[in-house]
Design a protein around this motif. Structure first.
Motif, mmCIF file in Angstrom:
data_model
loop_
_atom_site.group_PDB
_atom_site.id
_atom_site.type_symbol
_atom_site.label_atom_id
_atom_site.label_comp_id
_atom_site.label_asym_id
_atom_site.label_seq_id
_atom_site.Cartn_x
_atom_site.Cartn_y
_atom_site.Cartn_z
ATOM 1 N N ILE A 298 0.835 -1.203 0.000
ATOM 2 C CA ILE A 298 0.000 0.000 0.000
ATOM 3 C C ILE A 298 0.871 1.254 0.000
ATOM 4 N N ALA A 299 2.076 1.177 0.600
ATOM 5 C CA ALA A 299 2.991 2.319 0.547
ATOM 6 C C ALA A 299 3.409 2.595 -0.897
ATOM 7 N N ARG A 300 3.670 1.529 -1.655
ATOM 8 C CA ARG A 300 4.031 1.700 -3.057
ATOM 9 C C ARG A 300 2.881 2.320 -3.840
ATOM 10 N N ASN A 301 1.666 1.876 -3.544
ATOM 11 C CA ASN A 301 0.501 2.424 -4.234
ATOM 12 C C ASN A 301 0.286 3.894 -3.887
ATOM 13 N N ILE A 302 0.471 4.233 -2.614
ATOM 14 C CA ILE A 302 0.352 5.629 -2.189
ATOM 15 C C ILE A 302 1.404 6.481 -2.900
ATOM 16 N N GLU A 303 2.615 5.960 -2.984
ATOM 17 C CA GLU A 303 3.692 6.696 -3.650
ATOM 18 C C GLU A 303 3.369 6.913 -5.131
ATOM 19 N N ASP A 304 2.843 5.882 -5.790
ATOM 20 C CA ASP A 304 2.487 6.000 -7.210
ATOM 21 C C ASP A 304 1.390 7.043 -7.419
ATOM 22 N N ARG A 305 0.361 6.991 -6.546
ATOM 23 C CA ARG A 305 -0.741 7.946 -6.684
ATOM 24 C C ARG A 305 -0.267 9.367 -6.415
ATOM 25 N N ALA A 306 0.580 9.524 -5.408
ATOM 26 C CA ALA A 306 1.111 10.848 -5.096
ATOM 27 C C ALA A 306 1.921 11.392 -6.277
ATOM 28 N N HIS A 307 2.698 10.522 -6.901
ATOM 29 C CA HIS A 307 3.482 10.933 -8.071
ATOM 30 C C HIS A 307 2.572 11.411 -9.198
ATOM 31 N N GLU A 308 1.471 10.697 -9.404
ATOM 32 C CA GLU A 308 0.504 11.116 -10.420
ATOM 33 C C GLU A 308 -0.048 12.505 -10.126
ATOM 34 N N ARG A 309 -0.186 12.816 -8.839
ATOM 35 C CA ARG A 309 -0.740 14.106 -8.438
ATOM 36 C C ARG A 309 0.332 15.161 -8.213
ATOM 37 N N GLY A 310 1.575 14.829 -8.542
ATOM 38 C CA GLY A 310 2.651 15.817 -8.467
ATOM 39 C C GLY A 310 3.294 15.957 -7.103
ATOM 40 N N LEU A 311 3.179 14.933 -6.251
ATOM 41 C CA LEU A 311 3.756 14.991 -4.912
ATOM 42 C C LEU A 311 4.748 13.859 -4.689
ATOM 43 N N SER A 312 5.574 14.029 -3.669
ATOM 44 C CA SER A 312 6.515 12.995 -3.248
ATOM 45 C C SER A 312 6.100 12.487 -1.863
ATOM 46 N N VAL A 313 6.615 11.311 -1.503
ATOM 47 C CA VAL A 313 6.268 10.698 -0.218
ATOM 48 C C VAL A 313 7.536 10.294 0.522
ATOM 49 N N ILE A 314 7.594 10.652 1.807
ATOM 50 C CA ILE A 314 8.665 10.185 2.690
ATOM 51 C C ILE A 314 8.073 9.090 3.570
ATOM 52 N N ILE A 315 8.649 7.886 3.500
ATOM 53 C CA ILE A 315 8.101 6.734 4.206
ATOM 54 C C ILE A 315 8.956 6.419 5.438
ATOM 55 N N CYS A 316 8.309 6.275 6.588
ATOM 56 C CA CYS A 316 9.008 5.956 7.832
ATOM 57 C C CYS A 316 8.375 4.723 8.469
ATOM 58 N N SER A 317 9.201 3.790 8.937
ATOM 59 C CA SER A 317 8.731 2.582 9.600
ATOM 60 C C SER A 317 8.986 2.708 11.094
ATOM 61 N N THR A 318 7.904 2.687 11.904
ATOM 62 C CA THR A 318 8.025 2.989 13.330
ATOM 63 C C THR A 318 8.269 1.768 14.215
ATOM 64 N N ASP A 319 8.092 0.560 13.678
ATOM 65 C CA ASP A 319 8.312 -0.672 14.440
ATOM 66 C C ASP A 319 7.464 -0.730 15.711
ATOM 67 N N TYR A 320 6.271 -0.161 15.686
ATOM 68 C CA TYR A 320 5.354 -0.149 16.832
ATOM 69 C C TYR A 320 6.008 0.487 18.054
ATOM 70 N N ASN A 321 6.904 1.440 17.842
ATOM 71 C CA ASN A 321 7.693 2.040 18.917
ATOM 72 C C ASN A 321 7.308 3.516 19.069
ATOM 73 N N GLU A 322 6.840 3.904 20.272
ATOM 74 C CA GLU A 322 6.374 5.275 20.477
ATOM 75 C C GLU A 322 7.496 6.298 20.338
ATOM 76 N N GLU A 323 8.717 5.935 20.733
ATOM 77 C CA GLU A 323 9.838 6.865 20.581
ATOM 78 C C GLU A 323 10.118 7.139 19.107
ATOM 79 N N LYS A 324 10.043 6.083 18.288
ATOM 80 C CA LYS A 324 10.245 6.277 16.851
ATOM 81 C C LYS A 324 9.102 7.087 16.247
ATOM 82 N N GLU A 325 7.889 6.872 16.748
ATOM 83 C CA GLU A 325 6.749 7.647 16.249
ATOM 84 C C GLU A 325 6.999 9.139 16.448
ATOM 85 N N LYS A 326 7.415 9.505 17.658
ATOM 86 C CA LYS A 326 7.686 10.918 17.951
ATOM 87 C C LYS A 326 8.859 11.434 17.131
#
Length: 355
Positions: A93-121
């Protein structure tokens, strides 16, 4: 000398990068129309938008991100937070979001939080410093206070498979209750009466349990509460839990796993116990990722409409960023059961006679 200078200017102009004026001329539209297409503002018909985008593509025109950010205070960048990019559902779904964003002229920064609240912040702070125009936050996000702070700051947010009634936010999700019912009802219809559920302790997985319970009620089959187990979302944990379940005096004849990754762990655990799928154990997953088609046999699973969901996420967030969306919406997509080779009747039940 004058002629040589003029020729030099003409030659230099020939190699200059295309401008917004060139795009407008090629598309036979006004400069204002090109600007609206680039910035996703104003009312532009779809044929006109396509014509402008095609002209930009042919001319290899690239709007200046810096200039755009200075004039509009936007960076044409979205932030996407997922709990585990190694999970095929989130990677697909991240790849699909990135493709759709590209179609609409935007870029996407993807972050993986590992279910970790410190990483979320950490990642929320990072993406805010990078001045992303909006956030897509997916299932498994734990820090609700942090999420509420984004809303308090009027930062555009869309949540993926994460719905909390206490937060007024746009939500894109699948009908987890219905999907859980479909998976369990399929197994019950095959004759299974001892069905285990293996899932994560997250909202979407817990809602699928409601469907699991309702299907049992409709079929009049009691539930062994010890068959409902919650584990971390890893294949190894699923494999080990499956071996524990199968080591019980009255082991399950079928397992409904909350996602395809866990379902693969179930199949591995069964094989390590010397059992065959589906002859000795039926298995149903959830998501219908690429994993479902590379197992032997291929996995029976509940499909999420990943492409449609990814497209909707981006489109809703762009509307939010542009100030066009006045009312928050909850989009609930319908799942569908895909029957493949990992389910069948329990081995102790005779096959139905052919008519």
């Amino acid at each position: 000398m004058g002629n040589r200078v003029r020729k030099g200017f003409r030659k230099a102009r020939r190699y200059m990068a295309p401008t917004i004026y060139d795009v407008a001329k090629k598309a036979s539209v006004s400069i204002a129309t090109v600007s609206k297409v680039i910035n996703n503002t104003g009312r532009i018909s779809e044929p006109t938008r396509v014509k402008v985008l095609e002209a930009m593509k042919q001319l290899d025109y690239r709007p200046s991100v810096v200039a755009s950010a200075l004039t509009r205070k936007k960076t044409d960048t979205l932030g996407l937070l997922v709990p585990d990019i190694s999970n095929p559902f989130f990677s697909e779904i991240a790849r699909n979001i990135e493709d759709r964003a590209h179609e609409r002229g935007l870029s996407v920064i993807i972050c993986s939080t590992d279910y970790n609240e410190e990483k979320e912040k950490k990642y929320i702070d990072l993406l805010k410093r990078k001045q992303v125009d909006g956030f897509i936050i997916s299932s498994g996000f734990k820090n609700l206070d942090l999420l509420k702070s984004l809303m308090d700051q009027n930062i555009p947010v869309v949540m993926l498979a994460l719905d909390n009634p206490s937060i007024n936010v746009n939500v894109i999700s699948v009908d987890d209750h219905r999907g859980g019912y479909q998976a369990t009802a399929h197994l019950l219809a095959q004759g299974h009466e001892n069905i285990a559920y293996i899932g994560e302790d997250v909202r979407s997985s817990n809602i699928r349990i409601f469907g699991y319970r309702e299907a049992h009620e409709d079929y009049g089959v009691p539930i062994d509460e010890e068959n409902i187990v919650k584990i971390p979302s890893t294949m190894d944990d699923s494999r080990e839990m499956t071996k524990k379940l199968l080591g019980r005096p009255n082991p399950p004849t079928a397992v409904f796993a909350a996602n395809d990754l866990l379902a693969i762990g179930v199949i591995q655990g069964a094989r390590e116990k010397g059992l065959n799928v589906p002859e000795d154990l039926s298995v149903v997953g959830f998501d219908d990722t690429i994993l479902a088609t590379i197992t032997v046999p291929m996995l029976t699973t509940v499909a999420q409409p990943i492409t449609a969901m990814g497209n909707k996420i981006v489109d809703v967030l762009i509307e939010e960023i542009g100030g066009k969306k006045k009312v928050k919406e909850r989009n609930l997509f319908t799942p569908s059961l895909i029957i493949r080779g990992t389910t069948g009747r329990p081995h102790n039940l005779p096959k139905p006679k052919a008519n």
